[in-house]
Design a protein around this motif. Structure first.
Motif, PDB file in Angstrom:
ATOM      1  N   ALA A 178      55.612  25.607  34.633  1.00 16.75           N
ATOM      2  CA  ALA A 178      55.282  27.026  34.547  1.00 16.75           C
ATOM      3  C   ALA A 178      54.811  27.479  35.916  1.00 16.75           C
ATOM      4  N   VAL A 179      55.290  28.648  36.331  1.00 15.87           N
ATOM      5  CA  VAL A 179      54.890  29.221  37.612  1.00 15.87           C
ATOM      6  C   VAL A 179      53.910  30.356  37.315  1.00 15.87           C
ATOM      7  N   ILE A 180      52.691  30.248  37.841  1.00 11.04           N
ATOM      8  CA  ILE A 180      51.627  31.207  37.605  1.00 11.04           C
ATOM      9  C   ILE A 180      51.313  31.914  38.920  1.00 11.04           C
ATOM     10  N   ASP A 181      51.235  33.233  38.905  1.00 11.14           N
ATOM     11  CA  ASP A 181      50.860  33.988  40.100  1.00 11.14           C
ATOM     12  C   ASP A 181      49.480  34.600  39.865  1.00 11.14           C
ATOM     13  N   LYS A 182      48.465  34.000  40.478  1.00 11.76           N
ATOM     14  CA  LYS A 182      47.084  34.435  40.278  1.00 11.76           C
ATOM     15  C   LYS A 182      46.807  35.802  40.891  1.00 11.76           C
ATOM     16  N   SER A 183      47.652  36.264  41.808  1.00  6.92           N
ATOM     17  CA  SER A 183      47.405  37.538  42.481  1.00  6.92           C
ATOM     18  C   SER A 183      47.925  38.740  41.695  1.00  6.92           C
ATOM     19  N   LYS A 184      48.785  38.519  40.699  1.00 11.44           N
ATOM     20  CA  LYS A 184      49.346  39.626  39.924  1.00 11.44           C
ATOM     21  C   LYS A 184      48.371  40.067  38.841  1.00 11.44           C
ATOM     22  N   ARG A 185      48.368  41.341  38.600  1.00  7.47           N
ATOM     23  CA  ARG A 185      47.523  41.904  37.543  1.00  7.47           C
ATOM     24  C   ARG A 185      48.201  41.671  36.190  1.00  7.47           C
ATOM     25  N   PRO A 186      47.461  41.124  35.224  1.00  2.00           N
ATOM     26  CA  PRO A 186      48.061  40.897  33.900  1.00  2.00           C
ATOM     27  C   PRO A 186      48.351  42.213  33.181  1.00  2.00           C
ATOM     28  N   ASP A 187      49.539  42.344  32.661  1.00  2.00           N
ATOM     29  CA  ASP A 187      49.931  43.518  31.888  1.00  2.00           C
ATOM     30  C   ASP A 187      49.973  43.154  30.411  1.00  2.00           C
ATOM     31  N   PRO A 188      49.708  44.117  29.525  1.00  2.00           N
ATOM     32  CA  PRO A 188      49.789  43.826  28.095  1.00  2.00           C
ATOM     33  C   PRO A 188      51.182  43.351  27.692  1.00  2.00           C
ATOM     34  N   GLY A 189      51.227  42.353  26.812  1.00  2.00           N
ATOM     35  CA  GLY A 189      52.487  41.836  26.286  1.00  2.00           C
ATOM     36  C   GLY A 189      53.054  40.660  27.029  1.00  2.00           C
ATOM     37  N   ILE A 190      52.488  40.285  28.187  1.00  2.00           N
ATOM     38  CA  ILE A 190      53.041  39.165  28.932  1.00  2.00           C
ATOM     39  C   ILE A 190      52.265  37.887  28.619  1.00  2.00           C
ATOM     40  N   VAL A 191      52.856  36.767  28.967  1.00  2.00           N
ATOM     41  CA  VAL A 191      52.239  35.462  28.727  1.00  2.00           C
ATOM     42  C   VAL A 191      51.304  35.143  29.886  1.00  2.00           C
ATOM     43  N   LEU A 192      50.107  34.676  29.542  1.00  2.00           N
ATOM     44  CA  LEU A 192      49.090  34.331  30.525  1.00  2.00           C
ATOM     45  C   LEU A 192      48.711  32.870  30.382  1.00  2.00           C
ATOM     46  N   LEU A 193      48.272  32.274  31.469  1.00  2.00           N
ATOM     47  CA  LEU A 193      47.622  30.968  31.404  1.00  2.00           C
ATOM     48  C   LEU A 193      46.136  31.262  31.340  1.00  2.00           C
ATOM     49  N   VAL A 194      45.483  30.806  30.261  1.00  2.00           N
ATOM     50  CA  VAL A 194      44.060  31.051  30.067  1.00  2.00           C
ATOM     51  C   VAL A 194      43.332  29.731  29.874  1.00  2.00           C
ATOM     52  N   ASN A 195      42.049  29.742  30.191  1.00  2.00           N
ATOM     53  CA  ASN A 195      41.198  28.580  29.971  1.00  2.00           C
ATOM     54  C   ASN A 195      40.231  28.944  28.860  1.00  2.00           C
ATOM     55  N   VAL A 196      40.337  28.211  27.740  1.00  2.00           N
ATOM     56  CA  VAL A 196      39.482  28.451  26.587  1.00  2.00           C
ATOM     57  C   VAL A 196      38.700  27.173  26.311  1.00  2.00           C
ATOM     58  N   ASP A 197      37.397  27.243  26.431  1.00  2.00           N
ATOM     59  CA  ASP A 197      36.522  26.094  26.178  1.00  2.00           C
ATOM     60  C   ASP A 197      36.927  24.864  26.981  1.00  2.00           C
ATOM     61  N   GLY A 198      37.343  25.069  28.222  1.00  2.00           N
ATOM     62  CA  GLY A 198      37.694  23.957  29.096  1.00  2.00           C
ATOM     63  C   GLY A 198      39.117  23.467  28.966  1.00  2.00           C
ATOM     64  N   TYR A 199      39.936  24.093  28.118  1.00  2.00           N
ATOM     65  CA  TYR A 199      41.333  23.685  27.938  1.00  2.00           C
ATOM     66  C   TYR A 199      42.257  24.815  28.364  1.00  2.00           C
ATOM     67  N   ASN A 200      43.279  24.467  29.138  1.00  2.00           N
ATOM     68  CA  ASN A 200      44.281  25.457  29.532  1.00  2.00           C
ATOM     69  C   ASN A 200      45.307  25.604  28.429  1.00  2.00           C
ATOM     70  N   GLN A 201      45.680  26.855  28.147  1.00  2.00           N
ATOM     71  CA  GLN A 201      46.738  27.119  27.184  1.00  2.00           C
ATOM     72  C   GLN A 201      47.386  28.457  27.502  1.00  2.00           C
ATOM     73  N   PHE A 202      48.572  28.651  26.941  1.00  2.00           N
ATOM     74  CA  PHE A 202      49.299  29.891  27.148  1.00  2.00           C
ATOM     75  C   PHE A 202      48.984  30.840  26.005  1.00  2.00           C
ATOM     76  N   ALA A 203      48.828  32.110  26.343  1.00  2.00           N
ATOM     77  CA  ALA A 203      48.549  33.127  25.327  1.00  2.00           C
ATOM     78  C   ALA A 203      49.191  34.435  25.767  1.00  2.00           C
ATOM     79  N   ARG A 204      49.524  35.249  24.784  1.00  2.00           N
ATOM     80  CA  ARG A 204      50.116  36.565  25.060  1.00  2.00           C
ATOM     81  C   ARG A 204      49.036  37.621  24.830  1.00  2.00           C
ATOM     82  N   TRP A 205      48.897  38.546  25.776  1.00  2.00           N
ATOM     83  CA  TRP A 205      47.908  39.599  25.681  1.00  2.00           C
ATOM     84  C   TRP A 205      48.486  40.740  24.855  1.00  2.00           C
ATOM     85  N   MET A 206      47.939  40.962  23.672  1.00  2.00           N
ATOM     86  CA  MET A 206      48.417  42.001  22.760  1.00  2.00           C
ATOM     87  C   MET A 206      47.236  42.888  22.376  1.00  2.00           C
ATOM     88  N   GLY A 207      47.171  44.081  22.934  1.00  2.00           N
ATOM     89  CA  GLY A 207      46.083  45.013  22.625  1.00  2.00           C
ATOM     90  C   GLY A 207      44.754  44.485  23.145  1.00  2.00           C
TER      91      GLY A 207
END
Length: 107
Positions: free
Chosen positions: A37-66
């Motif tokens: 997976a290619v992640i660009d930390k400099s881009k602003r996250p837009d609604p509906g796209i897939v993000l790499l997030v860290n939840v409780d110390g674990y990295n996972q992919f999530a989609r920002w919806m609303g």
């Protein structure tokens, strides 16, 4: 002294991820179970796209919806649960690995 070979016009360089995705200090290449997976930390996250997030110390992919993040498993992270979430950056490309599994050969 000779002349340059006309074949030089058709010589191709090997593919390089650094050149394809403009890898720099703001770009991450993360190995996943199915490739990269290619992640660009400099881009602003837009609604509906897939993000790499860290939840409780674990990295996972999530989609920002609303006002919520929807994980790959279909779970919603919303409200106060978002306080423990760190957004690393949006996924700009997914690269699938080919030939890792002998049960599914590729030709």
């Amino acid at each position: 002294m000779g002349f340059p070979s006309p074949a030089q016009d058709y010589v191709q360089r090997p593919l390089c991820l650094n050149q394809l995705f403009n890898v720099n200090g703001n770009t991450l290449l993360i190995e996943t179970s199915s490739g990269w997976a290619v992640i660009d930390k400099s881009k602003r996250p837009d609604p509906g796209i897939v993000l790499l997030v860290n939840v409780d110390g674990y990295n996972q992919f999530a989609r920002w919806m609303g006002d919520a993040l929807i994980t790959e498993e279909g779970e919603a992270i919303e409200g106060e649960s978002l306080d423990g979430v760190t957004v690393i950056g949006p996924v700009i490309a997914l690269i699938s690995a080919v030939g890792r599994d002998d049960d599914c050969p590729v030709m």
